[in-house]
Design an enzyme around this catalytic site. Structure first.
Site, PDB file in Angstrom:
ATOM      1  N   SER A  11       0.839  -1.210   0.000  1.00  0.00           N
ATOM      2  CA  SER A  11       0.000   0.000   0.000  1.00  0.00           C
ATOM      3  C   SER A  11       0.866   1.249   0.000  1.00  0.00           C
ATOM      4  CB  SER A  11      -0.914  -0.001   1.229  1.00  0.00           C
ATOM      5  OG  SER A  11      -1.646  -1.184   1.271  1.00  0.00           O
ATOM      6  N   GLY A  12       1.969   1.158  -0.715  1.00  0.00           N
ATOM      7  CA  GLY A  12       2.860   2.315  -0.816  1.00  0.00           C
ATOM      8  C   GLY A  12       2.366   3.262  -1.902  1.00  0.00           C
ATOM      9  N   ILE A 119       3.915  -6.254  -9.857  1.00  0.00           N
ATOM     10  CA  ILE A 119       4.595  -5.021 -10.294  1.00  0.00           C
ATOM     11  C   ILE A 119       5.982  -4.914  -9.644  1.00  0.00           C
ATOM     12  CG2 ILE A 119       4.428  -2.503 -10.422  1.00  0.00           C
ATOM     13  CD1 ILE A 119       1.476  -2.600 -10.279  1.00  0.00           C
ATOM     14  N   HIS A 176      11.812  -6.191 -18.469  1.00  0.00           N
ATOM     15  CA  HIS A 176      11.582  -4.808 -18.050  1.00  0.00           C
ATOM     16  C   HIS A 176      12.916  -4.273 -17.572  1.00  0.00           C
ATOM     17  CE1 HIS A 176       9.510  -1.371 -16.541  1.00  0.00           C
ATOM     18  NE2 HIS A 176       9.560  -1.696 -15.274  1.00  0.00           N
TER      19      HIS A 176
END
Ligand code: APR
Length: 320
Positions: A11-12, A119, A176
């Site tokens: 929850s950053g 992510i 990525h």
């Protein structure tokens, strides 16, 4: 009909932005989870209090116990440590691998039917480890990277050509990070490939290379500017687009880090490829023909992902 349940593990900065976007887009009820006490609860309450102004009804709650994610339809994972200036995504590997082990166990126990979007960086290695640790089917565990990388490429191209971002499509492959492979001949303005736009005099090959390099360095450019963390608006928007395609069975064709089973000659690894995302999760991996240069660049990118996987196996031999 019950609303969809979206669990945000972490929850950053990205987690909070994901929750806000999920509310604005009316995607469902949102549970924010974090090990930090108060953070998920505070963000959930703050976003819920914006609901009356924005006109969304979903419920928002925060938790420090995995039981709260029970029955989630989608889990989006940002738990871990973000990059600080001078830190590569790979520096994060040791810390975030341990976090993936905890998150994988939590999802396996409470949300085994969820579509899981990872992510946390280094992305391709973390999503691979998360799938192993969770034991969820490979079509239900995917990594968010390509949508973000191509959004950055599209933004740079649109401002270079002075056209709408809506009319620019971009195609990226590979891991990525610094080795990702933007494909000029599959990236277009209103269907006209970049290779043709160069011939038409819209820009030179050298300028296009500069834009491609800026895209590769897109994450680091933001880290350098922010100094205290990494990008969060565009990463969150990108993951929400993937979640929406799953929840609404839109079958969008999006570049994602997906598990490969023979496609592109690769097995048992995650790397960025075009995928169809629908109610079945990753419903299809699209395999395109690569020319010699593209294949060489893709192989280089794959090798760097394999290097990260080896480093993970060194830390957690149970990854196999
Ligand atoms: N379980 C759950 N949450 C955790 C854990 C854990 N074991 N360890 C850390 N966290 C939480 C932190 O408390 C923090 O709130 O993960 C959150 C990460 O938030 P930020 O530091 O703000 O990072 P953010 O910018 O959101 O990026 C998260 O995404 O793009 C990647 O590189 C980035 O890996 C990073 C991740």
């Amino acid at each position: 009909m019950a609303r969809n349940k979206i669990a945000l593990i972490g929850s950053g900065m990205i987690g909070g932005t994901l929750a806000h976007l999920a509310g604005l887009k009316d995607l469902g009820d949102v549970v924010l989870f974090d090990i930090a006490e108060g953070t998920p609860q505070g963000k959930a309450l703050d976003i819920a209090e914006s609901g009356p102004v924005e006109g969304f009804d979903g419920t928002f709650s925060g938790a420090n116990d995995y039981a709260a994610i029970e029955g989630a339809d989608v889990c989006i994972v940002t738990a871990g440590v973000a990059r600080k200036p001078g830190m590569s995504r790979d520096d994060l590997l040791g810390i975030n691998l341990k976090v993936m082990e905890q998150v994988g166990a939590g999802i396996a126990k409470y949300a085994p039917n969820a579509f899981v979007i990872c992510i946390t960086n280094p992305l391709d290695a973390m999503v691979w480890a998360l799938q192993k640790f969770s034991g969820l089917p490979t079509n239900k565990v995917v990594g968010m990277a390509g949508v973000l990388d191509s959004a950055r490429f599209r933004h740079f191209l649109a401002s270079e050509f002075k056209v709408s971002v809506e009319d620019v499509t971009a195609f990226v492959l590979g891991g990525h990070g610094d080795t990702m492979v933007p494909l000029a001949r599959y990236s277009t303005v209103a269907g006209i490939p970049l290779t043709d736009l160069v011939k038409m005099g819209w820009c030179t090959n050298e300028r296009l290379e500069e834009i491609i390099q800026r895209t590769r360095d897109g994450g680091a450019e933001i880290v350098g500017l922010l100094k205290t963390g990494s990008a969060y608006y565009a990463p969150a928007a990108s993951a929400i687009q993937m979640a929406e395609s799953y929840l609404k069975d839109k079958k969008r064709v999006l570049p994602c880090a997906a598990a490969l089973k023979g496609e592109y000659g690769l097995n048992d690894m995650y790397v960025g490829v075009p995928c169809v995302i629908g109610e079945g999760g990753v419903e299809r991996v699209i395999e395109i023909e690569l020319d010699t240069d593209e294949r060489a660049n893709f192989d280089k990118s794959v090798d760097s992902v394999k290097g990260l996987m080896e480093a993970c196996r060194g830390i957690a031999p149970n990854l196999g």
